[in-house]
Design a protein around this motif. Structure first.
Motif, mmCIF file in Angstrom:
data_model
loop_
_atom_site.group_PDB
_atom_site.id
_atom_site.type_symbol
_atom_site.label_atom_id
_atom_site.label_comp_id
_atom_site.label_asym_id
_atom_site.label_seq_id
_atom_site.Cartn_x
_atom_site.Cartn_y
_atom_site.Cartn_z
ATOM 1 N N SER A 181 3.699 -2.811 3.829
ATOM 2 C CA SER A 181 3.719 -4.165 3.291
ATOM 3 C C SER A 181 3.019 -5.282 4.159
ATOM 4 C CB SER A 181 5.401 -4.511 3.271
ATOM 5 O OG SER A 181 5.888 -3.394 2.341
ATOM 6 N N PHE A 182 2.485 -5.986 3.350
ATOM 7 C CA PHE A 182 1.544 -7.099 4.054
ATOM 8 C C PHE A 182 1.877 -8.295 3.176
ATOM 9 C CE2 PHE A 182 -0.813 -3.010 4.345
ATOM 10 C CZ PHE A 182 -0.856 -2.978 5.582
ATOM 11 N N LEU A 183 1.541 -9.550 3.991
ATOM 12 C CA LEU A 183 1.679 -10.866 3.325
ATOM 13 C C LEU A 183 0.234 -11.578 3.130
ATOM 14 C CD1 LEU A 183 3.609 -13.014 2.212
ATOM 15 C CD2 LEU A 183 3.735 -13.946 4.677
ATOM 16 N N VAL A 184 -0.082 -11.898 2.296
ATOM 17 C CA VAL A 184 -1.660 -12.228 1.881
ATOM 18 C C VAL A 184 -1.325 -13.861 1.560
ATOM 19 C CG1 VAL A 184 -3.633 -12.213 0.526
ATOM 20 C CG2 VAL A 184 -2.653 -10.116 1.396
ATOM 21 N N GLN A 185 -2.084 -14.544 2.385
ATOM 22 C CA GLN A 185 -2.254 -16.069 1.641
ATOM 23 C C GLN A 185 -3.409 -16.410 1.145
ATOM 24 O OE1 GLN A 185 -1.931 -19.082 5.018
ATOM 25 N NE2 GLN A 185 0.000 -19.787 3.923
ATOM 26 N N ALA A 212 0.857 -1.095 0.211
ATOM 27 C CA ALA A 212 -0.086 0.019 -0.012
ATOM 28 C C ALA A 212 0.911 1.150 -0.005
ATOM 29 C CB ALA A 212 -1.035 0.244 1.217
ATOM 30 N N ASP A 213 0.978 2.053 -1.021
ATOM 31 C CA ASP A 213 1.836 3.172 -1.324
ATOM 32 C C ASP A 213 0.907 4.436 -0.791
ATOM 33 O OD1 ASP A 213 4.004 1.710 -2.402
ATOM 34 O OD2 ASP A 213 3.020 1.743 -4.503
ATOM 35 N N VAL A 214 1.341 5.386 -0.211
ATOM 36 C CA VAL A 214 1.084 6.820 -0.004
ATOM 37 C C VAL A 214 1.033 7.344 -1.201
ATOM 38 C CG1 VAL A 214 0.880 8.926 1.574
ATOM 39 C CG2 VAL A 214 1.036 6.453 2.473
ATOM 40 N N VAL A 215 0.206 8.090 -1.906
ATOM 41 C CA VAL A 215 0.674 8.861 -3.168
ATOM 42 C C VAL A 215 -0.047 10.086 -2.822
ATOM 43 C CG1 VAL A 215 1.124 6.846 -4.631
ATOM 44 C CG2 VAL A 215 -1.361 7.783 -4.321
ATOM 45 N N ASP A 216 0.562 11.049 -3.825
ATOM 46 C CA ASP A 216 -0.031 12.516 -3.825
ATOM 47 C C ASP A 216 -1.197 12.362 -5.115
ATOM 48 O OD1 ASP A 216 1.374 12.697 -6.097
ATOM 49 O OD2 ASP A 216 2.671 14.060 -5.327
ATOM 50 N N ALA A 217 -1.554 13.647 -5.418
ATOM 51 C CA ALA A 217 -2.541 13.671 -6.782
ATOM 52 C C ALA A 217 -2.196 12.965 -7.960
ATOM 53 C CB ALA A 217 -3.052 15.222 -6.729
ATOM 54 N N LYS A 229 -2.150 -4.516 10.163
ATOM 55 C CA LYS A 229 -1.788 -3.140 10.302
ATOM 56 C C LYS A 229 -0.198 -3.061 10.033
ATOM 57 C CE LYS A 229 -5.555 -1.249 13.000
ATOM 58 N NZ LYS A 229 -6.082 -0.476 14.284
ATOM 59 N N ALA A 230 0.219 -1.955 9.307
ATOM 60 C CA ALA A 230 1.604 -2.079 9.157
ATOM 61 C C ALA A 230 1.882 -0.686 9.001
ATOM 62 C CB ALA A 230 2.087 -2.715 7.882
ATOM 63 N N GLU A 231 3.109 -0.258 9.727
ATOM 64 C CA GLU A 231 3.863 1.312 9.360
ATOM 65 C C GLU A 231 4.156 1.391 8.074
ATOM 66 O OE1 GLU A 231 4.063 3.500 11.662
ATOM 67 O OE2 GLU A 231 3.036 2.489 13.327
ATOM 68 N N PHE A 232 4.085 2.661 7.482
ATOM 69 C CA PHE A 232 4.873 2.958 6.435
ATOM 70 C C PHE A 232 6.327 3.204 6.529
ATOM 71 C CE2 PHE A 232 0.302 4.736 5.785
ATOM 72 C CZ PHE A 232 0.042 3.973 4.490
ATOM 73 N N GLU A 233 6.922 2.534 5.301
ATOM 74 C CA GLU A 233 8.401 2.664 5.327
ATOM 75 C C GLU A 233 8.832 3.251 4.111
ATOM 76 O OE1 GLU A 233 12.492 0.017 6.619
ATOM 77 O OE2 GLU A 233 10.712 -0.881 5.932
ATOM 78 N N ASN A 234 9.204 4.304 4.044
ATOM 79 C CA ASN A 234 9.704 5.045 2.720
ATOM 80 C C ASN A 234 8.385 5.075 1.908
ATOM 81 O OD1 ASN A 234 11.972 6.176 1.600
ATOM 82 N ND2 ASN A 234 11.994 4.655 -0.157
ATOM 83 N N GLY A 235 7.513 5.387 2.462
ATOM 84 C CA GLY A 235 5.918 5.393 1.713
ATOM 85 C C GLY A 235 5.252 4.397 1.412
#
Length: 962
Positions: free
Chosen positions: A930-934, A889-894, A921-927
């Motif tokens: 990251s998650f692991l989905v099974q 999940a990236d945080v992005v601007d417009a 829930k995961a902290e943003f690192e460098n924007g």
């Protein structure tokens, strides 16, 4: 590797060999770990104890603090200082017991790592309130072993302070001390039988038997443990499976006893057949029972458990029970205890499981047969040229029927659907007899396997009686030839080829090494996409699916036996290493990707005669002329080629051992730049500055390494992916990508160097900064233009400055100085004194005056939304209940720029049967969060939704593959 012998032809014409997938329908339970015997009723409670004085403890190089000797953890130990100026015996420790305490004796436990260095021999003990004027309560001589030892005082004593003075060690001229635990025996201690009755018999320490349980003890252990397990709730499990979901950054993962069980349904059609069970990976001591009868197991978790279970099966329902013990075990390679280890063993049945059902006359299993250079199918090329190749196929067949058999073995070699060559040979097998047939087939103008063109042939081996097919197997092979020489380096199919390598640990966050076949493929594809042509599988045998992926993708491989900085002279350990060598080669010998076999224990130097045995065993198993058994070259070990070491002072790469042989730099770019505090180890949260520092270390080293071609055939970065360690609670951050497979700048460097696609990459996120700055750009062009908000800053050629010494290693040297690149194919472009201005930074690369690529970075604007990405890397998420993918999940601007400096966390929600492994829930690192989905066990529509406070949510549909 799941279903290794299942033939495509079986879908059209039934054949006698059947492979049954056993990955589903397991039940699983963990036996609760018992209280430590160091907290048992006959010992003084230690909760208030504190070390108040110690003359020496190792804190710089390893976790050797004196407090480890009273922490109740048998895996940790007090280690006195380990340095050139280390203090010698006596070694003294004083412990404040918290209050006046009565005791009748003392109990000591030496280090439990299996290494006998540092073991104490004699000790004096004081217990009193004024140790300066007290007299010893006893002087004791400690046996030279790993077992706990109890000593009674001359008479009962009491006091607040306990002092131990270790006077001598077991080895003369060895100045340091290692001790795992110290305890006091209570003045009125309970009888020993009462202490034993507190716990299940499984938890009683039985000397060396706790590491190597005897058969007559094993049944009692299993029954007692299952009696305890019957009171617990068993959970459903799908393989690959980890026994414990671990937290991110774990360095003391779960260790203990666990059980798996499932029912095997045996149809009537299996009567008169042979049935073999395979567990591709079970960590790490395994024992199996079928219908209550013990059928076997393995001491070692990295190679397959293969057992003939025919005589224990019955028609209908059969119960299979698997007991696993992943506790530290110095008798099982690698042997080193987790707290001293630079990776983790993890847990569970973490690879595929299956049954192989064959007629009584059949091709054997290469591991189960246990035959030297035999068992199963063995194919190699004794002759290879552009005009002609000879493929030699050795097929091991057994006749378990009640009559002699006159058979024919047919070999057919296909390229695609085209039959290229074939051979037929008759063989007579008496009842109970096994034989290996040897056949050769000529191939005219062969299509040779290489990283640039990984052509695979299909070998079909048929055993028949008259016109009746009795057994059939498919084997993928490649036609290729390797040469190794100091004059030419590594030569592949007649062409000198430089090895551009890396190393890989097999682990994911949370699930450890329980990676699906698809996950293994995705890892190797990223390595290939990064521009590497070689990967060392350190430091243990990896999943067969990884070998398959390397065959397909065109990656040269150095498979390794399990070993890391540990040697145990016990014959049980050395024999198991020897067997690991044989079984690794038997399992993987048909893979064309296998370039060399690391049959040494990594960074370990056993006696030369032991190493010679291992070297000889490797050559006995692998008969091809291009066989290479490799390892550390020091201490008179002789390999076909050695690994180059490095010097501490100038980080040069000499080869003092075996100077007539070519070498390979198996690891570089990390430890030499500051050891455990290496400046290469930069988390993604270190941002642009840390990312550039890490990249510089690799670039500087790679440039220097390449100058030694051809006698140094190539080099391998340490490491491809960040990983967890046992001795440090920090993730090891020197990867080309982090643990979630997000790439660092250095990944882009290798892509630009060795991928053919035109490329340019700006190593910056162009966030606000003061003054003028450097901008580093990677490109395979010969000129780059740099624009700032549409205005040309400069057009320049690649860096061409001189090679210099690194500089101050502790502070990162002199990064990006415009030099140290004369040996690189595509040197970086370092733009100095670039003014900062908010907006757009654009690089345009040119080759021979023509524009070939462009890259733009922008100053992030206001964060407004999330963007979801799924890392499939050539393999969609498979609907099998075990496959996993990373979701970002990236945080992005417009306009979609990632806001690298955003702080906060994202939350992931999933629907449709898939699940998030680890935290939602995961902290943003460098924007990026990251998650692991099974995956789900069935192919259903699945949705992923990400949310973060103040940002627009994002959802995507995830398609699962069957």
């Amino acid at each position: 590797m799941l279903l290794p012998t299942l033939l495509l032809a079986a879908m059209i014409t039934p054949i006698p060999r059947i492979v049954v997938n056993l990955n589903q329908e397991w039940q699983f339970v963990k036996i609760p770990n018992p209280p430590s015997e160091w907290d048992s009723v006959d010992l003084v409670n230690r909760t208030a104890w504190k070390v108040v004085q110690v003359d020496s403890e190792e804190t710089a190089r390893e976790n050797g603090q004196a407090k480890n000797a009273i922490d109740g953890d048998l895996r940790t130990h007090w280690h006195t200082e380990w340095s050139a100026a280390q203090p010698g015996y006596p070694h003294t420790i004083v412990i404040d017991l918290g209050s006046e305490t009565s005791a009748s004796g003392i109990k000591l436990l030496p280090r439990q790592s299996g290494a006998k260095n540092g073991l104490p021999k004699s000790v004096q003990v004081w217990l009193g309130n004024d140790l300066d004027h007290g007299t010893p309560v006893g002087r004791f001589v400690i046996d030279s072993g790993f077992n706990a030892q109890r000593f009674g005082f001359i008479e009962k004593a009491k006091g607040r302070f306990l002092k131990l003075q270790f006077e001598t060690g077991q080895k003369e001229n060895e100045p340091y001390l290692c001790l795992a635990e110290i305890a006091l025996v209570a003045a009125e201690s309970a009888p020993r039988t009462d202490w034993q009755s507190q716990y299940n018999i499984a938890y009683v320490e039985l000397g060396d038997d706790r590491y190597d349980i005897k058969p007559d003890q094993l049944e009692s252990l299993k029954n007692q443990e299952l009696k305890l397990a019957s009171k617990l709730e068993w959970e459903k499990a799908t393989l690959p499976h980890t026994a414990n979901i671990e937290k991110l950054g774990v360095y003391q993962p779960w260790q203990g006893i666990c059980f798996y069980k499932r029912t095997i349904d045996v149809p009537n059609e299996w009567q008169g057949k042979t049935v073999a069970l395979t567990l591709e990976g079970a960590m790490s001591v395994s024992d199996l029972w079928l219908n209550g009868a013990y059928v076997g197991g393995r001491r070692g978790g990295y190679l397959p458990v293969v057992i003939d279970i025919t005589k224990h099966l019955k028609e209908g329902k059969n119960e299979l029970i698997v007991r696993l013990d992943n506790r530290d075990n110095p008798l099982v390679p690698p042997g080193k205890p987790t707290p001293d280890l630079d990776f983790l063993y993890w847990s569970g049945i973490y690879r595929d499981a299956y049954l192989t059902v064959t007629p009584k006359v059949h091709i054997t299993d290469s591991v189960l047969a246990n035959e030297r250079a035999s068992g199963g199918i063995y194919a190699f090329c004794p002759e290879v040229s552009a005009e002609k190749a000879v493929v030699e196929v050795r097929t091991h067949i057994v006749n378990e029927s009640e009559r002699d058999q006159n058979l024919a073995v047919v070999q057919k070699l296909y390229l695609g659907r085209k039959l290229i060559s074939q051979d037929k040979k008759t063989v007579m097998l008496g009842k109970g007899e096994s034989k290996q047939t040897v056949q050769q087939m000529a191939v005219q103008k062969p299509s040779q396997w290489s990283p640039d063109q990984p052509t695979l042939y299909k070998l079909v081996t048929i055993v028949q009686k008259g016109t009746e097919r009795l057994d059939e197997q498919n084997t993928r092979i490649g036609i290729r030839h390797f040469e190794f020489s100091r004059k030419k380096g590594f030569v592949l199919n007649g062409r000198p080829t430089r090895l551009i390598g890396t190393n890989r640990h097999q682990e994911y966050p949370y699930i450890g090494n329980a990676l699906s076949n698809n996950a293994g493929y995705r890892d190797m594809k990223k390595i290939k996409d990064a521009g590497f042509n070689c990967v060392r599988l350190s430091h243990y045998p990896m999943d067969p699916a990884v070998m398959d992926a390397c065959d397909e993708l065109g990656l040269l491989v150095i498979p390794c036996i399990a070993g890391w900085q540990f040697y145990n002279s016990d014959v049980r350990f050395t024999d198991r290493v020897l067997q690991d060598i044989r079984e690794l080669i038997r399992r993987d010998r048909n893979h064309p990707c296998c370039m060399a076999w690391e049959t040494s224990l990594n960074e370990t130097y056993p006696p030369a005669d032991i190493v010679a045995q291992w070297y000889q065993a490797a050559h006995e198993e692998f008969l091809a002329l291009d066989m290479a058994a490799v390892g550390d070259g020091a201490r008179n070990a002789k390999w076909d080629w050695p690994y180059n070491s490095w010097t501490e002072q100038d980080k040069a790469r000499p080869q003092n051992d075996m100077p007539d042989k070519p070498g390979y730099i198996r690891e570089y770019g990390d430890y030499e730049f500051g050891g455990g505090e290496s400046t290469t180890r930069q988390p993604l949260s270190a941002g642009e500055k840390g990312n550039l520092q890490s990249a510089w270390n690799f670039v500087w080293s790679h440039n220097r390494n390449r100058g030694q071609w051809p006698w140094t055939m190539g080099d391998g970065t340490w490491v491809m992916y960040d990983y967890h360690r046992g001795y440090d609670n920090r993730v090891e951050y020197s990867g080309m990508s982090n643990v979630f497979r997000l790439p660092r700048y250095i990944y882009r460097f290798f892509q630009v160097q060795y991928r053919p696609e035109p490329a340019v990459f700006i190593c910056s996120d162009w966030t606000p900064r003061e003054g003028r700055t450097k901008v580093v750009i990677f490109s395979n062009g010969d000129e780059v233009e740099l624009y700032l908000n549409g205005k040309l800053v400069k057009k320049q050629k690649a860096d061409s400055g001189p090679d210099t010494l690194y500089g101050d290693y502790q502070n990162g040297g002199n990064p990006w100085d415009g030099g140290n690149c004369k040996n690189l194919i595509h040197p970086p472009f370092t733009f100095f004194d670039v003014p900062y201005e908010k907006g757009e930074l654009k690089a345009i690369a040119y080759k021979d005056g023509k524009k070939i690529a462009a890259h733009t970075v922008r100053t992030p604007g206001k964060p407004i939304a999330l963007r979801l990405r799924i890392d499939e890397s050539g393999r969609k998420l498979k609907a099998d209940g075990a496959d996993c993918v990373f979701v970002y999940a990236d945080v992005v601007d417009a306009i979609g720029t990632v806001c690298t400096q955003f702080r906060g966390e994202a939350e992931l929600e999933v629907q449709g049967g898939i699940k998030v492994v680890g935290p939602t829930k995961a902290e943003f690192e460098n924007g990026t969060a990251s998650f692991l989905v099974q995956s789900a066990a069935v192919n259903t529509e699945s949705f992923i939704v990400s949310r973060s406070s103040g940002l627009q949510a994002k959802s995507v549909m995830l398609a699962l593959a069957r």
